[in-house]
Scaffold this motif. Structure first.
Motif, PDB file in Angstrom:
ATOM      1  N   HIS A  31      -3.084-108.158 -63.414  1.00 52.95           N
ATOM      2  CA  HIS A  31      -3.859-109.225 -62.796  1.00 52.95           C
ATOM      3  C   HIS A  31      -3.129-109.671 -61.524  1.00 52.95           C
ATOM      4  CE1 HIS A  31      -6.595-112.629 -62.599  1.00 52.95           C
ATOM      5  NE2 HIS A  31      -5.547-113.389 -62.323  1.00 52.95           N
ATOM      6  N   ILE A  32      -3.800-109.474 -60.393  1.00 54.03           N
ATOM      7  CA  ILE A  32      -3.203-109.813 -59.095  1.00 54.03           C
ATOM      8  C   ILE A  32      -3.954-111.005 -58.523  1.00 54.03           C
ATOM      9  CG2 ILE A  32      -2.681-108.970 -56.779  1.00 54.03           C
ATOM     10  CD1 ILE A  32      -2.890-106.103 -58.056  1.00 54.03           C
ATOM     11  N   GLU A  33      -3.250-112.089 -58.367  1.00 56.40           N
ATOM     12  CA  GLU A  33      -3.839-113.296 -57.777  1.00 56.40           C
ATOM     13  C   GLU A  33      -3.946-113.117 -56.269  1.00 56.40           C
ATOM     14  OE1 GLU A  33      -5.006-116.171 -59.072  1.00 56.40           O
ATOM     15  OE2 GLU A  33      -4.638-115.504 -61.118  1.00 56.40           O
ATOM     16  N   GLY A  34      -4.909-113.776 -55.683  1.00 51.21           N
ATOM     17  CA  GLY A  34      -5.026-113.756 -54.227  1.00 51.21           C
ATOM     18  C   GLY A  34      -3.759-114.321 -53.604  1.00 51.21           C
ATOM     19  N   LEU A  74       5.805-105.702 -47.714  1.00 55.60           N
ATOM     20  CA  LEU A  74       4.347-105.706 -47.755  1.00 55.60           C
ATOM     21  C   LEU A  74       3.817-105.668 -49.181  1.00 55.60           C
ATOM     22  CD1 LEU A  74       1.615-105.505 -46.260  1.00 55.60           C
ATOM     23  CD2 LEU A  74       1.953-103.027 -46.211  1.00 55.60           C
ATOM     24  N   TYR A  75       4.369-104.805 -50.000  1.00 56.20           N
ATOM     25  CA  TYR A  75       3.873-104.686 -51.371  1.00 56.20           C
ATOM     26  C   TYR A  75       4.116-105.957 -52.167  1.00 56.20           C
ATOM     27  CZ  TYR A  75       3.456 -99.664 -50.459  1.00 56.20           C
ATOM     28  OH  TYR A  75       3.111 -98.440 -49.959  1.00 56.20           O
ATOM     29  N   LYS A  76       5.247-106.579 -51.939  1.00 52.71           N
ATOM     30  CA  LYS A  76       5.543-107.825 -52.664  1.00 52.71           C
ATOM     31  C   LYS A  76       4.574-108.927 -52.246  1.00 52.71           C
ATOM     32  CE  LYS A  76       9.269-110.705 -54.275  1.00 52.71           C
ATOM     33  NZ  LYS A  76       9.997-110.261 -55.441  1.00 52.71           N
ATOM     34  N   ALA A  77       4.261-108.991 -50.965  1.00 56.34           N
ATOM     35  CA  ALA A  77       3.301-109.999 -50.495  1.00 56.34           C
ATOM     36  C   ALA A  77       1.924-109.739 -51.083  1.00 56.34           C
ATOM     37  CB  ALA A  77       3.244-109.990 -48.969  1.00 56.34           C
ATOM     38  N   ALA A  78       1.538-108.464 -51.182  1.00 55.79           N
ATOM     39  CA  ALA A  78       0.207-108.128 -51.692  1.00 55.79           C
ATOM     40  C   ALA A  78       0.112-108.320 -53.196  1.00 55.79           C
ATOM     41  CB  ALA A  78      -0.143-106.691 -51.327  1.00 55.79           C
ATOM     42  N   LEU A  79       1.158-107.977 -53.926  1.00 56.21           N
ATOM     43  CA  LEU A  79       1.109-108.051 -55.384  1.00 56.21           C
ATOM     44  C   LEU A  79       1.526-109.407 -55.942  1.00 56.21           C
ATOM     45  CD1 LEU A  79       2.527-104.520 -56.267  1.00 56.21           C
ATOM     46  CD2 LEU A  79       0.146-105.286 -56.358  1.00 56.21           C
ATOM     47  N   TYR A  83       4.299-108.192 -58.860  1.00 56.58           N
ATOM     48  CA  TYR A  83       5.191-107.195 -58.258  1.00 56.58           C
ATOM     49  C   TYR A  83       6.278-106.727 -59.228  1.00 56.58           C
ATOM     50  CZ  TYR A  83       8.619-105.185 -55.029  1.00 56.58           C
ATOM     51  OH  TYR A  83       9.512-104.355 -54.399  1.00 56.58           O
ATOM     52  N   ASP A  84       7.053-107.652 -59.776  1.00 54.40           N
ATOM     53  CA  ASP A  84       8.184-107.274 -60.631  1.00 54.40           C
ATOM     54  C   ASP A  84       7.724-106.544 -61.888  1.00 54.40           C
ATOM     55  OD1 ASP A  84      10.145-108.295 -58.902  1.00 54.40           O
ATOM     56  OD2 ASP A  84       9.938-110.313 -59.744  1.00 54.40           O
ATOM     57  N   HIS A  97      -0.106 -96.876 -55.364  1.00 51.67           N
ATOM     58  CA  HIS A  97      -1.573 -96.911 -55.323  1.00 51.67           C
ATOM     59  C   HIS A  97      -2.089 -98.318 -55.627  1.00 51.67           C
ATOM     60  CE1 HIS A  97      -5.518 -95.114 -55.195  1.00 51.67           C
ATOM     61  NE2 HIS A  97      -5.812 -95.687 -56.344  1.00 51.67           N
ATOM     62  N   MET A  98      -1.486 -98.965 -56.605  1.00 53.41           N
ATOM     63  CA  MET A  98      -1.898-100.323 -56.947  1.00 53.41           C
ATOM     64  C   MET A  98      -1.601-101.282 -55.794  1.00 53.41           C
ATOM     65  SD  MET A  98      -1.072-102.578 -60.334  1.00 53.41           S
ATOM     66  CE  MET A  98       0.474-103.318 -59.860  1.00 53.41           C
ATOM     67  N   ALA A  99      -0.422-101.149 -55.194  1.00 50.02           N
ATOM     68  CA  ALA A  99      -0.041-102.039 -54.086  1.00 50.02           C
ATOM     69  C   ALA A  99      -0.937-101.825 -52.867  1.00 50.02           C
ATOM     70  CB  ALA A  99       1.427-101.814 -53.725  1.00 50.02           C
ATOM     71  N   LEU A 100      -1.221-100.569 -52.535  1.00 49.20           N
ATOM     72  CA  LEU A 100      -2.089-100.305 -51.392  1.00 49.20           C
ATOM     73  C   LEU A 100      -3.518-100.786 -51.640  1.00 49.20           C
ATOM     74  CD1 LEU A 100      -0.799 -96.795 -50.272  1.00 49.20           C
ATOM     75  CD2 LEU A 100      -0.542 -98.981 -49.063  1.00 49.20           C
ATOM     76  N   THR A 101      -3.952-100.694 -52.886  1.00 46.37           N
ATOM     77  CA  THR A 101      -5.275-101.230 -53.231  1.00 46.37           C
ATOM     78  C   THR A 101      -5.299-102.736 -52.987  1.00 46.37           C
ATOM     79  OG1 THR A 101      -5.659 -99.475 -54.854  1.00 46.37           O
ATOM     80  CG2 THR A 101      -6.976-101.491 -55.079  1.00 46.37           C
ATOM     81  N   ALA A 102      -4.231-103.418 -53.383  1.00 44.23           N
ATOM     82  CA  ALA A 102      -4.146-104.863 -53.156  1.00 44.23           C
ATOM     83  C   ALA A 102      -4.105-105.183 -51.668  1.00 44.23           C
ATOM     84  CB  ALA A 102      -2.915-105.433 -53.862  1.00 44.23           C
TER      85      ALA A 102
END
Length: 168
Positions: A31-34, A74-79, A83-84, A97-102
């Motif tokens: 679950h990735i919050e905005g 970038l990935y940490k900001a998106a996820l 992220y962890d 793939h998950m991070a780029l999708t986010a």
């Protein structure tokens, strides 16, 4: 309250749920919050810079964008908070793939993120539909009658009418 405007929360998706097979073989939904407004702006700025570099690699990018890029993961900001957990439970390909999708969800919206996710990150997987759409629109354009020529039974041009009028 302004007439005609719905409350934003009634229709705007502010999170993303992505099912991924983890290292242990189990499928988990992450679950990735905005992102915060600040992180969202950074992600968009980095995407914009990346697009500019891809379009014109010889052009030097904005120095402040490079500074932001050096400081920002970038990935940490998106996820965000995911992220962890994702880093610990996923192999690199699935994590990326998950991070780029986010990232795409943040910068281009849900439809772009879903297309990327379902393509496995392979742009050629979305090509046939686009190619079919291009072909269909090309066929439609060809089937659209062009402006009538002046030959045949059409009304003669004004100069021909003028010549005919002077003969009589």
């Amino acid at each position: 309250m302004a007439a005609g405007f719905k409350v934003l929360e009634e229709f705007l998706g502010d999170s993303l749920d992505l099912p991924v097979k983890c290292k242990d073989g189990k499928i988990r939904t992450f679950h990735i919050e905005g992102p915060s407004a600040e992180d969202g702006l950074k992600v968009e700025k980095l995407m914009e810079t990346g697009i500019k570099l891809a379009a014109a690699p010889e052009a030097a990018p904005d120095a402040t964008a490079l500074d932001d890029l050096a400081e920002l993961n970038l990935y940490k900001a998106a996820l965000g908070d995911t992220y962890d957990e994702a880093l610990a439970q996923l192999d690199w390909a699935r994590f990326r793939h998950m991070a780029l999708t986010a990232v795409l969800w943040i910068s281009q919206g849900l439809d772009a993120a879903e297309t990327f996710w379902n393509s496995g990150g392979d742009p050629s997987q979305t090509g046939p539909a686009n190619r079919e759409q291009r072909r269909a629109s090309s066929r439609a354009a060809k089937s659209t009658p062009s402006r009538a020529s002046r030959s045949g039974t059409s009304t003669p041009p004004a100069t021909a009418r003028a010549r005919k009028a002077t003969r009589t």
